[in-house]
Design an enzyme around this catalytic site. Structure first.
Site, PDB file in Angstrom:
ATOM      1  N   ASP A 179     -13.072  -4.539   6.600  1.00  0.00           N
ATOM      2  CA  ASP A 179     -13.354  -3.466   5.652  1.00  0.00           C
ATOM      3  C   ASP A 179     -14.584  -3.794   4.822  1.00  0.00           C
ATOM      4  OD1 ASP A 179     -11.348  -1.804   6.401  1.00  0.00           O
ATOM      5  OD2 ASP A 179     -10.014  -2.257   4.735  1.00  0.00           O
ATOM      6  N   ASP A 194      -4.880   2.193  12.946  1.00  0.00           N
ATOM      7  CA  ASP A 194      -4.859   1.268  11.810  1.00  0.00           C
ATOM      8  C   ASP A 194      -3.461   0.680  11.623  1.00  0.00           C
ATOM      9  OD1 ASP A 194      -5.826  -0.057   9.581  1.00  0.00           O
ATOM     10  OD2 ASP A 194      -6.728   1.729   8.693  1.00  0.00           O
ATOM     11  N   ARG A 237       0.833  -1.200   0.000  1.00  0.00           N
ATOM     12  CA  ARG A 237       0.000   0.000   0.000  1.00  0.00           C
ATOM     13  C   ARG A 237       0.878   1.264   0.000  1.00  0.00           C
ATOM     14  NH1 ARG A 237      -4.569   2.741   3.788  1.00  0.00           N
ATOM     15  NH2 ARG A 237      -6.170   2.825   2.232  1.00  0.00           N
TER      16      ARG A 237
END
Ligand code: GLA
Length: 750
Positions: free
Chosen positions: A541, A471, A436
């Site tokens: 998610d 997170d 990411r």
């Protein structure tokens, strides 16, 4: 005294009327395991349960003597609990019982989260000292028995009492030797957006295991396993559950030997792990949780839920009602500015939402996921008054304010990286793999933890922040720390988690009023270790209501509803494209810590009204949803998975809500009933149906029903009325609200 020692037979008995755990010091001084299971009488000697000592090698592979701390090299060829390389290079260990002590309460484990007691009389702890003299090692095993839970907690500590360093290669938190292998191995496995799928397989000869080598517990497998008999159901039969209070690389394994005995072990994954033990140093394992049930999986989950909710979670938010949030992530992603946030917050406030959570994108130059992690100062183009400015304006609306952070990460395009490139995890002279678009900070380094504590405490100290969503969006590659010597690099993964725990510990202690929610790309680090700091976690998610049925069902095998954040999101759903009714999305999210993750301004007036009434409904039953007893009724993993049902019941059995969900509508299936559990059979419950509908199912259930009738006959959940069926469509949900009448004699359709 729930923990007794019979000196004649040298037998320990941990018993509390719910479970018994028995160990015996065998003739040669090895600590044998006799039994873990349903309660045995406190009186009497159980030494005879192990007829003999472990004689070691006898050329019969897999000598089936149950051991409490199995070690290599002694002729027990099953997997070990403890492997230590000694100064001479040998790894054989043969520790012998030396002494024990029993004390009230439960000690903490240095550097690691664990379950705790609030008063000394809640639990007793047995500490057993084993010594391996030639290896110069002291091994202390800790067993805690709570007075009213079918739970044993277990951890171990290994101390080097010799003059030279030794190396711990494997240190399990618990092993459990069971006398047969007639078990099914159940685990929670999945991937991003489909966490905690319930997988079940029969035990067979050999090893079967789940685990992680990612640096986090992971989406792939949860640090939890259970064994159940083939006939065990939600409401009856035997089951063992093992959980690990740990957030890093773990292993949970069952080995069946050639005599059909089963050895379970759970702990830090020995793969890629070792720990140098200097003279005088001690290594502590994380804590394992062992639960036994002879009343099915429901009772097993009850025990995990109670323990994790009440004696693992900590702080003011442990028992407090959790706020209903609006999270802006799926509403805006990275595209927002202060006016946009304020308009979302204002709309949320009108709906009855209690907290506005600003997700990713508020800091540095973060307009996409390619930059800025590590720069925890507001992007003033988006938020001219900083976090403080927007937070104060939102507070002035009567909402509380929450903020997303991802402390353990750094973007290469960031000031932090420009200043401290060496803080990112990586092997020198090798390229670092991005995930990411980001790298991982080296949490093994005290200066990194100190820096993050300073930056984040400054942020939390300046703005009125009531909630933090912490997170963690990628796993570790190229594990290496520049601060560790070559012979300690295999400590990296464990030290990473210890550093993360330290940061969590310092921040939660400094900001006790802040509610922390953990997250790792959804449920990628939803584990008991983090629950000790963050009493709730973002379960996935995947916000699609139908997908969530499975995710929340699986997660509920060991984690309480109060730990599962669940949001109502927009349709078409952003993960699946599925269009489900708003009421279904709410009816699923109610069985979690409710939030919304959509743009309330984009809703129609009718939808806004519906959301507002959902929020009223939830608020009126918040305690029941968040802290009631969850009873699982119909599994999305059973049969064709078309139906799911569960319910929550208050501790006094006076209130309940049943959720029934159907994926596809299949016509002409005939009427069907759903039998409830866990109610008071003598009470009379007023049943109402949500959302209100004028159909045969609502008509058949509404009114007064006896607890006995609800449990033995059940609610009607499908009628044979073809008009109702046509109206229903797919993806439907109904909630049945149960409220006990004061006078139990009132029955029937009053
Ligand atoms: C992760 C989380 C999401 C959201 C994004 C933001 O994927 O699980 O809920 O916070 O990060 O980047």
């Amino acid at each position: 005294m729930p923990i007794t020692f019979d000196a004649d037979s040298r037998t320990f008995h941990l018993h509390n009327g719910q479970v018994s755990y028995l160990m015996r010091v065998l003739e040669n001084g090895t600590l044998g395991h006799l039994y873990f299971g349903g309660s045995l009488a406190a009186t009497g000697s159980y030494g005879r349960l192990s007829g003999r000592e472990f004689l070691g090698f006898s050329n019969r592979l897999g000598e089936p003597v149950a051991l409490e701390c199995p070690t290599p090299g002694i002729g027990d060829y099953r997997v070990p609990a403890l492997v230590v390389e000694q100064p001479d290079g040998s790894t054989m260990l043969d520790p012998r019982f030396t002494s024990h002590r029993v004390f009230a309460g439960k000690p903490a484990i240095p550097g690691l989260p664990s379950t705790y007691v609030q008063s000394y009389d809640e639990a007793e702890t047995l500490e057993i000292l084993l010594v391996d003299t030639p290896a110069n090692l002291e091994i202390r095993l800790f067993f805690t028995l709570y007075d009213d839970r079918p739970v044993i907690t277990r951890s171990a500590r290994v101390r080097n009492v010799g003059p030279a360093p030794a190396i711990v290669e494997c240190a399990m938190s618990a092993t459990l030797d069971l006398p047969d292998s007639d078990w099914e191995f159940v685990h929670l496995s999945g991937a991003w957006a489909r966490e905690c799928e319930v997988r079940t397989r029969r035990l067979e000869a050999g090893s079967q295991s789940i685990g992680s080598l990612r640096g986090a517990s992971g989406h792939q497998h949860n640090p939890f396993l259970l064994l159940k008999r083939g006939s065990t159901t939600e409401e009856s039969g035997e089951a063992f559950g093992l959980g690990l209070v740990y957030s890093g690389n773990f292993l949970a394994e069952a080995e069946v030997d050639s005599f059909d005995t089963t050895r379970l072990r759970i702990g830090i994954n020995p793969e890629g792990f070792s720990w140098a033990l200097e003279p005088g140093a001690e290594f502590c394992t994380p804590e394992a949780i062992l639960v036994y049930s002879e009343a099915g999986l429901g009772a097993l989950s009850d025990a995990f839920h109670g323990l994790y909710r009440d004696r693992l979670a900590r702080g003011v938010w442990r028992d407090a009602p959790r706020p209903i949030v609006l999270n802006n992530w799926e509403a805006t992603y990275f595209e927002f500015d202060e006016p946009r946030l304020l308009e979302l917050a204002a709309a949320a406030q009108k709906l009855g939402i209690e907290m506005f959570v600003l997700d990713d994108g508020w800091f540095g130059r973060r307009d996409s996921d390619v930059s800025s992690l590590g720069d925890w100062t507001a992007n003033l183009d988006k938020l001219p008054g900083g976090v403080e400015g927007v937070a104060r304006q939102i507070e002035a609306m009567g909402l509380r304010f929450g903020l997303w952070i991802e402390p353990e990460m750094v973007s290469q395009r960031s000031q932090l990286y420009a200043d401290h490139a060496d803080w990112a995890v990586g092997v020198p002279a090798r390229p670092r793999t991005e995930g990411r678009n980001q790298l991982v900070l080296d949490m093994t380094r005290p200066e990194v933890v100190d820096h993050l504590f300073d930056v984040l405490s400054d942020l939390l100290g300046r703005a009125p922040i009531s909630y933090v969503k912490w997170d963690m969006n990628r796993n570790i590659t190229e594990p290496f720390s520049a601060s560790l010597p070559a012979d300690r690099q295999r400590e990296f993964f464990h030290r990473y988690i210890l550093g993360t725990y330290e940061l969590y510990e310092r921040l939660t202690r400094a900001f006790p009023q802040v509610l922390f929610e953990s997250c790792a790309g959804g449920g990628g680090r939803f584990d008991p270790g983090l629950l000790a700091f963050a009493p709730q976690a973002w379960a996935s998610d995947d916000t699609d209501a139908i997908e969530r049925l499975k995710i929340q069902w699986g997660t509920s095998l060991c984690y309480p509803v109060s730990s599962m954040a669940a949001h109502v999101s927009a349709v078409p759903n952003h993960q699946t494209g599925r269009i489900t009714p708003l009421s279904t999305r709410a009816a699923v999210a109610f069985f979690g810590v409710l939030g919304y993750e959509l743009d309330p301004i984009a809703l129609s007036d009718e939808e806004r009204e519906a959301v507002s009434s959902q929020i009223d409904y939830y608020k009126a039953r918040r305690e029941l949803f968040q802290r009631g007893r969850l009873v699982r009724l119909r599994s999305p993993f059973a049969g064709d998975g078309n139906e799911t049902a569960w319910m929550t019941v208050s501790a006094d059995l006076r209130r309940g809500v049943v959720g029934h969900y159907r994926v596809l509508n299949r016509p002409n299936r005939g009427p069907s009933r759903l039998r409830l559990r866990g109610l008071d059979p003598n009470a009379s419950y007023r049943v109402s149906v949500w959302p209100a509908a004028e159909d045969a199912v609502s008509a058949a259930n509404t009114g007064l029903r006896g607890g006995d009738e609800l449990m033995r006959v059940g609610l009607l959940v499908a009628s044979d009325d073809p008009i109702d069926s046509r109206r229903l469509g797919d993806f439907t949900a109904r909630l049945f609200d149960l409220e006990a009448e004061k006078d139990p004699n009132v029955r029937g359709d009053a």
